[in-house]
Scaffold this active site. Structure first.
Site, PDB file in Angstrom:
ATOM      1  N   GLU A 131       0.841  -1.204   0.000  1.00 17.67           N
ATOM      2  CA  GLU A 131       0.000   0.000   0.000  1.00 17.67           C
ATOM      3  C   GLU A 131       0.872   1.249   0.000  1.00 17.67           C
ATOM      4  OE1 GLU A 131      -2.780   1.337  -0.372  1.00 17.67           O
ATOM      5  OE2 GLU A 131      -4.442   0.317   0.630  1.00 17.67           O
ATOM      6  N   ASP A 132       0.328   2.318  -0.524  1.00 16.53           N
ATOM      7  CA  ASP A 132       1.032   3.597  -0.461  1.00 16.53           C
ATOM      8  C   ASP A 132       0.883   4.227   0.924  1.00 16.53           C
ATOM      9  OD1 ASP A 132      -1.700   4.034  -0.775  1.00 16.53           O
ATOM     10  OD2 ASP A 132      -1.485   5.477  -2.409  1.00 16.53           O
TER      11      ASP A 132
ATOM     12  N   ASP B 117      -4.514   5.331   6.162  1.00 19.90           N
ATOM     13  CA  ASP B 117      -5.098   6.563   6.687  1.00 19.90           C
ATOM     14  C   ASP B 117      -6.172   6.181   7.719  1.00 19.90           C
ATOM     15  OD1 ASP B 117      -5.623   9.309   6.842  1.00 19.90           O
ATOM     16  OD2 ASP B 117      -6.969   9.294   5.129  1.00 19.90           O
TER      17      ASP B 117
ATOM     18  N   PHE C  66      -2.065  16.069   4.163  1.00 24.02           N
ATOM     19  CA  PHE C  66      -2.339  15.398   2.893  1.00 24.02           C
ATOM     20  C   PHE C  66      -1.085  15.462   2.032  1.00 24.02           C
ATOM     21  CE2 PHE C  66      -4.084  14.400  -1.227  1.00 24.02           C
ATOM     22  CZ  PHE C  66      -4.964  13.379  -0.910  1.00 24.02           C
TER      23      PHE C  66
ATOM     24  N   ARG D 156       1.457  12.477  -9.103  1.00 28.55           N
ATOM     25  CA  ARG D 156       2.013  11.135  -8.885  1.00 28.55           C
ATOM     26  C   ARG D 156       3.474  11.050  -9.310  1.00 28.55           C
ATOM     27  NH1 ARG D 156      -2.237   7.614  -7.682  1.00 28.55           N
ATOM     28  NH2 ARG D 156      -4.177   7.916  -8.820  1.00 28.55           N
TER      29      ARG D 156
HETATM   30  P1  IMP Z   1      -7.982   4.798   4.147  1.00 29.31           P
HETATM   31  O1  IMP Z   1      -9.051   3.888   3.633  1.00 29.31           O
HETATM   32  O2  IMP Z   1      -8.538   6.020   4.809  1.00 29.31           O
HETATM   33  O3  IMP Z   1      -6.948   4.104   5.008  1.00 29.31           O
HETATM   34  O4  IMP Z   1      -7.296   5.417   2.902  1.00 29.31           O
HETATM   35  C1  IMP Z   1      -6.298   4.840   2.239  1.00 29.31           C
HETATM   36  C2  IMP Z   1      -6.241   5.413   0.854  1.00 29.31           C
HETATM   37  O5  IMP Z   1      -6.582   6.794   0.830  1.00 29.31           O
HETATM   38  C3  IMP Z   1      -4.836   5.347   0.357  1.00 29.31           C
HETATM   39  O6  IMP Z   1      -4.599   4.125  -0.295  1.00 29.31           O
HETATM   40  C4  IMP Z   1      -4.756   6.546  -0.562  1.00 29.31           C
HETATM   41  O7  IMP Z   1      -5.194   6.192  -1.843  1.00 29.31           O
HETATM   42  C5  IMP Z   1      -5.714   7.541   0.014  1.00 29.31           C
HETATM   43  N1  IMP Z   1      -5.035   8.564   0.845  1.00 29.31           N
HETATM   44  C6  IMP Z   1      -5.082   8.708   2.188  1.00 29.31           C
HETATM   45  N2  IMP Z   1      -4.346   9.728   2.610  1.00 29.31           N
HETATM   46  C7  IMP Z   1      -3.772  10.244   1.515  1.00 29.31           C
HETATM   47  C8  IMP Z   1      -2.842  11.331   1.306  1.00 29.31           C
HETATM   48  O8  IMP Z   1      -2.378  12.041   2.223  1.00 29.31           O
HETATM   49  N3  IMP Z   1      -2.493  11.559   0.016  1.00 29.31           N
HETATM   50  C9  IMP Z   1      -2.961  10.811  -1.029  1.00 29.31           C
HETATM   51  N4  IMP Z   1      -3.809   9.778  -0.882  1.00 29.31           N
HETATM   52  C10 IMP Z   1      -4.217   9.508   0.386  1.00 29.31           C
HETATM   53 MG    MG Z   2      -4.466   3.945  -2.421  1.00 33.30          MG
END
Ligand code: IMP
Ligand code: MG
Length: 180
Positions: free
Chosen positions: A100-101, A104, A153, A166
């Site tokens: 995963e990148d 969050d 962010f 990106r």
């Molecule tokens: P989660 O479901 O809230 O854990 O979100 C995870 C996904 O939200 C990641 O795989 C990203 O695609 C996106 N995301 C969350 N925070 C960021 C950020 O700071 N920048 C860019 N994408 C984010």
């Molecule tokens: Mg993602």
């Protein structure tokens, strides 16, 4: 929304990321010694990280991708996750390492974990480049974390805002108007 990428503050520069990716790869290679992990990259954000990570592994690995959409045009996770591209090959009996990148709220990985576990992998682990622990809504944890970052962010190194940024080699902070 038209911020010049060069004006965005750098949170993690390319050199720091490279060094950390090297460390993660060596840890993962040790942990999977004698095995052939199956890397599942979560599109699209994770593909840059995954490309760098796999080239530093000293164990053989196979690769697949899952397409996921958890964010619309804004930056608040709705908790809704949609699979836009399914796996190509079965993960049954495989040592799956999800790439995963960023973690969050945890919604995305919580959902993915359920979907993947249902296919009976031999093991299921997660490596994430970035972790915003303070934002967690669902208590998921990654087995390998590149960097814990504050509640900002970020874009670059594969991460986007509305599909932009990106391409940036560094992870930078995107200043956004607070959203409700
Ligand atoms: P989660 O479901 O809230 O854990 O979100 C995870 C996904 O939200 C990641 O795989 C990203 O695609 C996106 N995301 C969350 N925070 C960021 C950020 O700071 N920048 C860019 N994408 C984010
Ligand atoms: Mg993602």
């Amino acid at each position: 929304m038209d911020q010049n990428a060069r004006d965005l503050e750098i949170l993690l520069d390319a050199g720091r990321i490279e060094a950390r990716v090297r460390e993660l790869a060596s840890q993962i290679s040790n942990d999977y010694r004698g095995l052939t992990p199956h890397l599942v990259g979560v599109l699209k954000g994770a593909w840059v990280f995954m490309a760098d990570l796999i080239r530093q592994l000293s164990v053989d690995a196979s690769v697949d991708f899952l397409g996921i959409q958890s964010y619309g045009p804004n930056t608040n996770s709705s908790g809704e996750v949609k699979i836009t591209k399914d796996l190509d090959v079965s993960i049954a009996g495989r040592h799956v390492l999800v790439v995963e990148d960023i973690l969050d709220t945890g919604h995305t990985y919580h959902y993915l974990e359920g979907v993947l576990a249902a296919h009976h992998p031999a093991s299921l682990r997660l490596v994430t480049l970035l972790d915003k622990t303070s934002r967690r809504v669902i208590p998921v944890r990654a087995n390998y974390v590149g960097f814990e970052i504050p509640n900002v962010f970020v874009v670059g190194y594969g991460l986007d805002y509305n599909q932009m940024y990106r391409r940036l080699p560094d992870v930078r902070i995107l200043a956004l108007a607070p959203s409700s």
